[in-house]
Scaffold this motif. Structure first.
Motif, PDB file in Angstrom:
ATOM      1  N   ASN A 153       0.797  -1.236   0.000  1.00 50.78           N
ATOM      2  CA  ASN A 153       0.000   0.000   0.000  1.00 50.78           C
ATOM      3  C   ASN A 153       0.828   1.284   0.000  1.00 50.78           C
ATOM      4  O   ASN A 153       0.268   2.376  -0.029  1.00 50.78           O
ATOM      5  N   ARG A 154       2.141   1.158   0.007  1.00 50.91           N
ATOM      6  CA  ARG A 154       3.007   2.346   0.119  1.00 50.91           C
ATOM      7  C   ARG A 154       2.819   3.337  -1.029  1.00 50.91           C
ATOM      8  O   ARG A 154       2.707   4.537  -0.810  1.00 50.91           O
ATOM      9  N   VAL A 155       2.819   2.848  -2.248  1.00 54.79           N
ATOM     10  CA  VAL A 155       2.723   3.741  -3.408  1.00 54.79           C
ATOM     11  C   VAL A 155       1.387   4.477  -3.409  1.00 54.79           C
ATOM     12  O   VAL A 155       1.337   5.694  -3.590  1.00 54.79           O
ATOM     13  N   GLU A 156       0.307   3.744  -3.186  1.00 50.51           N
ATOM     14  CA  GLU A 156      -1.015   4.377  -3.195  1.00 50.51           C
ATOM     15  C   GLU A 156      -1.149   5.399  -2.070  1.00 50.51           C
ATOM     16  O   GLU A 156      -1.643   6.510  -2.282  1.00 50.51           O
ATOM     17  N   LEU A 157      -0.693   5.050  -0.882  1.00 50.47           N
ATOM     18  CA  LEU A 157      -0.770   6.001   0.233  1.00 50.47           C
ATOM     19  C   LEU A 157       0.108   7.214  -0.041  1.00 50.47           C
ATOM     20  O   LEU A 157      -0.277   8.348   0.254  1.00 50.47           O
ATOM     21  N   GLY A 158       1.266   7.009  -0.633  1.00 51.17           N
ATOM     22  CA  GLY A 158       2.139   8.121  -0.997  1.00 51.17           C
ATOM     23  C   GLY A 158       1.448   9.100  -1.940  1.00 51.17           C
ATOM     24  O   GLY A 158       1.590  10.320  -1.803  1.00 51.17           O
ATOM     25  N   ARG A 159       0.674   8.587  -2.887  1.00 50.01           N
ATOM     26  CA  ARG A 159      -0.087   9.464  -3.801  1.00 50.01           C
ATOM     27  C   ARG A 159      -1.121  10.275  -3.034  1.00 50.01           C
ATOM     28  O   ARG A 159      -1.281  11.472  -3.267  1.00 50.01           O
ATOM     29  N   HIS A 160      -1.811   9.626  -2.125  1.00 49.81           N
ATOM     30  CA  HIS A 160      -2.810  10.341  -1.312  1.00 49.81           C
ATOM     31  C   HIS A 160      -2.151  11.439  -0.480  1.00 49.81           C
ATOM     32  O   HIS A 160      -2.673  12.556  -0.381  1.00 49.81           O
ATOM     33  N   PHE A 161      -0.999  11.138   0.114  1.00 43.64           N
ATOM     34  CA  PHE A 161      -0.288  12.147   0.902  1.00 43.64           C
ATOM     35  C   PHE A 161       0.158  13.321   0.034  1.00 43.64           C
ATOM     36  O   PHE A 161       0.071  14.478   0.449  1.00 43.64           O
ATOM     37  N   SER A 162       0.638  13.038  -1.166  1.00 42.71           N
ATOM     38  CA  SER A 162       1.087  14.114  -2.066  1.00 42.71           C
ATOM     39  C   SER A 162      -0.059  15.060  -2.408  1.00 42.71           C
ATOM     40  O   SER A 162       0.110  16.285  -2.412  1.00 42.71           O
ATOM     41  N   GLU A 163      -1.225  14.489  -2.691  1.00 42.84           N
ATOM     42  CA  GLU A 163      -2.397  15.317  -2.998  1.00 42.84           C
ATOM     43  C   GLU A 163      -2.811  16.144  -1.790  1.00 42.84           C
ATOM     44  O   GLU A 163      -3.104  17.340  -1.912  1.00 42.84           O
ATOM     45  N   LEU A 164      -2.830  15.526  -0.619  1.00 39.77           N
ATOM     46  CA  LEU A 164      -3.205  16.238   0.596  1.00 39.77           C
ATOM     47  C   LEU A 164      -2.238  17.379   0.878  1.00 39.77           C
ATOM     48  O   LEU A 164      -2.653  18.500   1.184  1.00 39.77           O
ATOM     49  N   ALA A 165      -0.953  17.126   0.753  1.00 38.62           N
ATOM     50  CA  ALA A 165       0.050  18.156   1.026  1.00 38.62           C
ATOM     51  C   ALA A 165      -0.081  19.335   0.063  1.00 38.62           C
ATOM     52  O   ALA A 165       0.030  20.497   0.478  1.00 38.62           O
ATOM     53  N   ALA A 166      -0.337  19.059  -1.202  1.00 38.14           N
ATOM     54  CA  ALA A 166      -0.461  20.140  -2.188  1.00 38.14           C
ATOM     55  C   ALA A 166      -1.565  21.114  -1.811  1.00 38.14           C
ATOM     56  O   ALA A 166      -1.410  22.338  -1.958  1.00 38.14           O
ATOM     57  N   HIS A 167      -2.669  20.612  -1.297  1.00 32.50           N
ATOM     58  CA  HIS A 167      -3.772  21.477  -0.869  1.00 32.50           C
ATOM     59  C   HIS A 167      -3.482  22.145   0.473  1.00 32.50           C
ATOM     60  O   HIS A 167      -3.704  23.342   0.649  1.00 32.50           O
ATOM     61  N   THR A 168      -2.989  21.353   1.411  1.00 36.14           N
ATOM     62  CA  THR A 168      -2.821  21.830   2.781  1.00 36.14           C
ATOM     63  C   THR A 168      -1.827  22.977   2.871  1.00 36.14           C
ATOM     64  O   THR A 168      -2.025  23.918   3.645  1.00 36.14           O
ATOM     65  N   LEU A 169      -0.772  22.933   2.092  1.00 35.21           N
ATOM     66  CA  LEU A 169       0.250  23.973   2.149  1.00 35.21           C
ATOM     67  C   LEU A 169      -0.289  25.352   1.781  1.00 35.21           C
ATOM     68  O   LEU A 169       0.340  26.361   2.095  1.00 35.21           O
ATOM     69  N   ASN A 170      -1.449  25.410   1.140  1.00 38.47           N
ATOM     70  CA  ASN A 170      -2.063  26.694   0.773  1.00 38.47           C
ATOM     71  C   ASN A 170      -2.992  27.238   1.848  1.00 38.47           C
ATOM     72  O   ASN A 170      -3.514  28.348   1.695  1.00 38.47           O
ATOM     73  N   GLU A 171      -3.204  26.481   2.915  1.00 44.46           N
ATOM     74  CA  GLU A 171      -4.089  26.956   3.979  1.00 44.46           C
ATOM     75  C   GLU A 171      -3.410  28.091   4.751  1.00 44.46           C
ATOM     76  O   GLU A 171      -2.207  28.024   5.031  1.00 44.46           O
ATOM     77  N   PRO A 172      -4.167  29.121   5.116  1.00 45.85           N
ATOM     78  CA  PRO A 172      -3.581  30.269   5.806  1.00 45.85           C
ATOM     79  C   PRO A 172      -2.885  29.926   7.126  1.00 45.85           C
ATOM     80  O   PRO A 172      -1.868  30.520   7.450  1.00 45.85           O
ATOM     81  N   GLY A 173      -3.389  28.972   7.879  1.00 50.46           N
ATOM     82  CA  GLY A 173      -2.807  28.644   9.179  1.00 50.46           C
ATOM     83  C   GLY A 173      -1.731  27.578   9.141  1.00 50.46           C
ATOM     84  O   GLY A 173      -1.150  27.224  10.163  1.00 50.46           O
ATOM     85  N   CYS A 174      -1.439  27.052   7.943  1.00 53.48           N
ATOM     86  CA  CYS A 174      -0.432  25.998   7.805  1.00 53.48           C
ATOM     87  C   CYS A 174       0.945  26.633   7.614  1.00 53.48           C
ATOM     88  O   CYS A 174       1.173  27.385   6.674  1.00 53.48           O
ATOM     89  N   GLN A 175       1.857  26.315   8.510  1.00 53.85           N
ATOM     90  CA  GLN A 175       3.225  26.823   8.414  1.00 53.85           C
ATOM     91  C   GLN A 175       4.202  25.771   7.897  1.00 53.85           C
ATOM     92  O   GLN A 175       5.264  26.097   7.385  1.00 53.85           O
ATOM     93  N   ARG A 176       3.822  24.506   8.044  1.00 49.98           N
ATOM     94  CA  ARG A 176       4.661  23.399   7.564  1.00 49.98           C
ATOM     95  C   ARG A 176       3.786  22.165   7.421  1.00 49.98           C
ATOM     96  O   ARG A 176       2.965  21.873   8.292  1.00 49.98           O
ATOM     97  N   PHE A 177       3.973  21.442   6.344  1.00 49.50           N
ATOM     98  CA  PHE A 177       3.248  20.190   6.128  1.00 49.50           C
ATOM     99  C   PHE A 177       4.096  19.354   5.179  1.00 49.50           C
ATOM    100  O   PHE A 177       4.046  19.526   3.967  1.00 49.50           O
ATOM    101  N   GLU A 178       4.932  18.499   5.749  1.00 44.69           N
ATOM    102  CA  GLU A 178       5.873  17.713   4.963  1.00 44.69           C
ATOM    103  C   GLU A 178       5.677  16.235   5.248  1.00 44.69           C
ATOM    104  O   GLU A 178       5.558  15.831   6.400  1.00 44.69           O
ATOM    105  N   VAL A 179       5.667  15.450   4.183  1.00 47.16           N
ATOM    106  CA  VAL A 179       5.520  14.003   4.307  1.00 47.16           C
ATOM    107  C   VAL A 179       6.838  13.362   3.916  1.00 47.16           C
ATOM    108  O   VAL A 179       7.411  13.683   2.880  1.00 47.16           O
TER     109      VAL A 179
END
Length: 97
Positions: free
Chosen positions: A15-41
């Motif tokens: 499940n590593r590859v599939e979960l990695g894709r989900h994390f990449s998508e989540l990080a791309a959105h989350t980093l644009n949130e005003p209160g997010c200062q760091r979000f690294e996977v």
């Protein structure tokens, strides 16, 4: 004072590859949130078998807002079954004011 969170995720090799894709998508959105200062996977070594998520948030309100975002809810709904175990650590800095 900002809030630091580190989360460790155990996942099977299958499940590593599939979960990695989900994390990449989540990080791309989350980093644009005003209160997010760091979000690294990070992917851990194959022996460790998982991922580490390192987050920094402006405050508790920013975390609450993040958890209610459609893409966060999508991640939880679609990736939860891929995760064998997770361990959340909310950290308090000894060196920052």
């Amino acid at each position: 004072m900002s809030i630091d969170i580190v989360v460790f995720f155990s996942v099977s090799a299958a499940n590593r590859v599939e979960l990695g894709r989900h994390f990449s998508e989540l990080a791309a959105h989350t980093l644009n949130e005003p209160g997010c200062q760091r979000f690294e996977v990070y992917e851990q070594s194959p022996e460790a078998g998982g991922f580490a998520l390192v987050e920094r948030w402006q405050d508790d309100s920013a975390i609450s807002d993040h958890m209610g975002m459609p893409y966060t809810e999508h991640f939880i709904a679609n990736a939860k079954h891929l995760i064998e175990h997770s361990e959340v650590h909310r950290l308090t800095s000894l060196t920052r004011d």
